[in-house]
Design an enzyme around this catalytic site. Structure first.
Site, PDB file in Angstrom:
ATOM      1  N   THR A  58     -10.678 -52.482 -42.534  1.00 10.23           N
ATOM      2  CA  THR A  58     -10.090 -53.818 -42.716  1.00 10.23           C
ATOM      3  C   THR A  58     -10.184 -54.266 -44.170  1.00 10.23           C
ATOM      4  O   THR A  58     -11.205 -54.052 -44.811  1.00 10.23           O
ATOM      5  CB  THR A  58     -10.915 -54.827 -41.885  1.00 10.23           C
ATOM      6  OG1 THR A  58     -10.952 -54.385 -40.544  1.00 10.23           O
ATOM      7  CG2 THR A  58     -10.360 -56.235 -41.976  1.00 10.23           C
ATOM      8  N   THR A  81      -5.775 -56.215 -40.718  1.00 10.02           N
ATOM      9  CA  THR A  81      -6.173 -54.924 -40.140  1.00 10.02           C
ATOM     10  C   THR A  81      -5.212 -54.471 -39.044  1.00 10.02           C
ATOM     11  O   THR A  81      -4.496 -55.297 -38.466  1.00 10.02           O
ATOM     12  CB  THR A  81      -7.594 -55.036 -39.524  1.00 10.02           C
ATOM     13  OG1 THR A  81      -8.071 -53.738 -39.175  1.00 10.02           O
ATOM     14  CG2 THR A  81      -7.607 -55.911 -38.279  1.00 10.02           C
ATOM     15  N   GLY A 107     -15.144 -54.659 -34.815  1.00  7.71           N
ATOM     16  CA  GLY A 107     -14.748 -56.038 -34.561  1.00  7.71           C
ATOM     17  C   GLY A 107     -15.483 -56.681 -33.401  1.00  7.71           C
ATOM     18  O   GLY A 107     -15.861 -57.860 -33.462  1.00  7.71           O
ATOM     19  N   THR A 165     -15.832 -56.378 -42.285  1.00 10.59           N
ATOM     20  CA  THR A 165     -15.190 -55.138 -41.868  1.00 10.59           C
ATOM     21  C   THR A 165     -16.185 -54.438 -40.950  1.00 10.59           C
ATOM     22  O   THR A 165     -17.358 -54.763 -40.931  1.00 10.59           O
ATOM     23  CB  THR A 165     -14.782 -54.275 -43.081  1.00 10.59           C
ATOM     24  OG1 THR A 165     -14.124 -53.079 -42.622  1.00 10.59           O
ATOM     25  CG2 THR A 165     -15.960 -53.884 -43.942  1.00 10.59           C
ATOM     26  N   GLY A 166     -15.688 -53.509 -40.164  1.00  6.61           N
ATOM     27  CA  GLY A 166     -16.583 -52.831 -39.233  1.00  6.61           C
ATOM     28  C   GLY A 166     -16.114 -53.027 -37.808  1.00  6.61           C
ATOM     29  O   GLY A 166     -14.949 -53.351 -37.566  1.00  6.61           O
ATOM     30  N   ARG A 186      -5.816 -55.385 -27.392  1.00  9.28           N
ATOM     31  CA  ARG A 186      -7.165 -55.611 -27.933  1.00  9.28           C
ATOM     32  C   ARG A 186      -7.073 -56.371 -29.264  1.00  9.28           C
ATOM     33  O   ARG A 186      -6.275 -56.045 -30.130  1.00  9.28           O
ATOM     34  CB  ARG A 186      -7.864 -54.268 -28.143  1.00  9.28           C
ATOM     35  CG  ARG A 186      -9.262 -54.355 -28.760  1.00  9.28           C
ATOM     36  CD  ARG A 186      -9.230 -54.186 -30.266  1.00  9.28           C
ATOM     37  NE  ARG A 186     -10.585 -54.044 -30.838  1.00  9.28           N
ATOM     38  CZ  ARG A 186     -10.851 -54.104 -32.138  1.00  9.28           C
ATOM     39  NH1 ARG A 186      -9.885 -54.281 -33.003  1.00  9.28           N
ATOM     40  NH2 ARG A 186     -12.078 -53.959 -32.566  1.00  9.28           N
ATOM     41  N   VAL A 187      -7.909 -57.364 -29.423  1.00  7.89           N
ATOM     42  CA  VAL A 187      -7.995 -58.091 -30.691  1.00  7.89           C
ATOM     43  C   VAL A 187      -9.445 -58.050 -31.152  1.00  7.89           C
ATOM     44  O   VAL A 187     -10.365 -58.284 -30.362  1.00  7.89           O
ATOM     45  CB  VAL A 187      -7.541 -59.567 -30.525  1.00  7.89           C
ATOM     46  CG1 VAL A 187      -7.796 -60.351 -31.797  1.00  7.89           C
ATOM     47  CG2 VAL A 187      -6.057 -59.620 -30.152  1.00  7.89           C
ATOM     48  N   GLY A 188      -9.643 -57.741 -32.424  1.00  7.82           N
ATOM     49  CA  GLY A 188     -11.004 -57.687 -32.967  1.00  7.82           C
ATOM     50  C   GLY A 188     -11.366 -58.970 -33.683  1.00  7.82           C
ATOM     51  O   GLY A 188     -10.854 -60.052 -33.382  1.00  7.82           O
ATOM     52  N   ASP A 189     -12.230 -58.840 -34.660  1.00 11.39           N
ATOM     53  CA  ASP A 189     -12.740 -60.006 -35.383  1.00 11.39           C
ATOM     54  C   ASP A 189     -11.785 -60.528 -36.456  1.00 11.39           C
ATOM     55  O   ASP A 189     -11.810 -61.713 -36.799  1.00 11.39           O
ATOM     56  CB  ASP A 189     -14.056 -59.639 -36.071  1.00 11.39           C
ATOM     57  CG  ASP A 189     -13.867 -58.498 -37.080  1.00 11.39           C
ATOM     58  OD1 ASP A 189     -13.250 -57.477 -36.713  1.00 11.39           O
ATOM     59  OD2 ASP A 189     -14.319 -58.630 -38.232  1.00 11.39           O
ATOM     60  N   SER A 213      -5.470 -48.096 -41.672  1.00 10.22           N
ATOM     61  CA  SER A 213      -6.105 -49.157 -40.870  1.00 10.22           C
ATOM     62  C   SER A 213      -5.664 -50.566 -41.243  1.00 10.22           C
ATOM     63  O   SER A 213      -6.234 -51.540 -40.755  1.00 10.22           O
ATOM     64  CB  SER A 213      -7.628 -49.048 -40.963  1.00 10.22           C
ATOM     65  OG  SER A 213      -8.016 -49.056 -42.307  1.00 10.22           O
TER      66      SER A 213
HETATM   67  N1  GLY Z   1     -12.798 -55.152 -37.992  1.00 13.45           N
HETATM   68  C1  GLY Z   1     -11.527 -54.852 -37.528  1.00 13.45           C
HETATM   69  C2  GLY Z   1     -11.441 -54.667 -36.091  1.00 13.45           C
HETATM   70  O1  GLY Z   1     -12.394 -54.244 -35.469  1.00 13.45           O
HETATM   71  O2  GLY Z   1     -10.403 -54.912 -35.533  1.00 13.45           O
END
Ligand code: GLY
Length: 340
Positions: free
Chosen positions: A188, A206, A242, A239-240, A216-219, A84
């Protein structure tokens, strides 16, 4: 507001491994860990400990805190077994690995971020280059890759056979079912450092949610969501899932709660409770945080059990269980959160 500590002290203070066991008195009360020797490095998950140790090594050999954070996170990014982060990360639904990262440096409130970069194994290093060599904060996709190549990074295949097999299996069996984020597919690395001079630096890297939609982009690369550093107050990282961290700007919120005087651990708890209170997902948000303040106090919390974080100082290093909101009395989050 006093949060109930029912079941919390035992969970939050549990020391799972490492030399930290040698000094239990310093860690027995997670909310009032007063000071520790510096540099203090904390990171998400047990795999963060080797990254912490690398960061410590870099500092000890004369590197800067930015060098330490970058090189520490590079260890995780270069670990092909970690599915990941970096090379070996699980790909998107089309079988393409797209990586996200950001870095923040307290002095000067500097930041750099890269999103959806392909075929470059060390996005944290690209984020640092963006911070230091451009007038921008964020670069995305093809432009980010072109910038990285101009800075001497090389393109390579970062989809390992192991990750490819997992993707092919997903494609065959579950294509219609988008995977929900969980503690199992969100690993992450966020790494925070309080250096000897009392300055804060942090980074986050991550490959994001496994089999995500392309683009797609997360947090993690979003300043204030996956990471936030305020050199006057403290730093937080996530982490978790996003999407859930993003919608509540959690890392920024945690730093603001520390600014009000909450300990890092209480700040993480309060941010989760505040998000859960207004979110239909409640405690199913699947979000986890680490935080450190300017005084050298640190802590972590998550919506559920199972989240561990790594802590390294010059004297000791180990892995701790985070506070789990499922163990804590989910009392009211309070009134005017930013002014009480
Ligand atoms: N926390 C990483 C993501 O969801 O991309």
């Amino acid at each position: 507001m006093e949060l109930s500590r029912r079941g919390f002290v035992a969970q939050g203070a549990a020391i799972v491994s490492g030399a930290i066991c040698n000094k239990p008195e310093a860690f027995s009360k997670p909310n009032i860990r007063k000071t520790v020797s510096r540099p203090l490095i904390i990171s998400t998950w047990p795999f963060g400990e080797v990254a912490n140790k690398k960061a410590m090594e870099v500092i000890n050999s004369g590197g800067s805190s930015l060098d330490a954070v970058e090189k520490g996170i590079n260890v995780t990014e270069n670990d092909k077994e970690n599915t990941s982060v970096g090379i070996g990360g699980l790909p998107n639904s089309e079988g393409v690995v797209q990586l996200d990262a950001c870095i923040m440096h307290g002095p000067g409130h500097k930041a750099g971020s890269v999103m959806g970069i392909e075929r470059i194994r060390n996005p944290i290093s690209v984020a640092r280059k963006i911070m230091e060599h451009t007038r921008h904060v964020q670069l995305v996709g093809k432009g980010a890759q072109e910038f990285a190549l101009s800075q001497g990074f090389t393109k390579e295949n970062i989809l390992t056979e192991k990750s490819k097999r997992k993707w092919l299996k997903w494609k065959k069996n579950n294509q219609k079912k988008r995977p929900e984020g969980s503690i199992d597919n969100h690993d992450t690395i966020a790494l925070l450092m309080l250096d000897e001079g009392g300055n804060l630096t942090g980074g986050c890297s991550t490959s994001g949610l496994a089999f995500k939609l392309p683009g797609r982009v997360g947090d993690s690369p979003i300043i204030g969501s996956g990471l936030y550093v305020d050199n006057e107050v403290g730093a937080a990282g996530a982490t978790g899932v996003g999407e859930n961290v993003l919608r509540h700007c959690c890392s920024f919120m945690i730093v603001e709660f520390m600014r009000q005087g909450l300990s890092p651990q209480d700040a993480c708890i309060k941010a989760i409770k505040r998000a859960a209170k207004i979110d239909p997902l409640g405690m199913d948000l699947n979000i986890f945080f680490i935080a450190v303040d300017k005084k050298g106090r640190y802590g972590a919390a998550g919506t559920g059990k199972g989240f561990q974080y790594s802590v390294t100082t010059p004297k000791q290093s180990g892995i701790l269980d985070s506070a789990a909101l499922s163990d804590i009395d989910a009392g009211p989050v309070g009134g005017n959160e930013f002014n009480n």
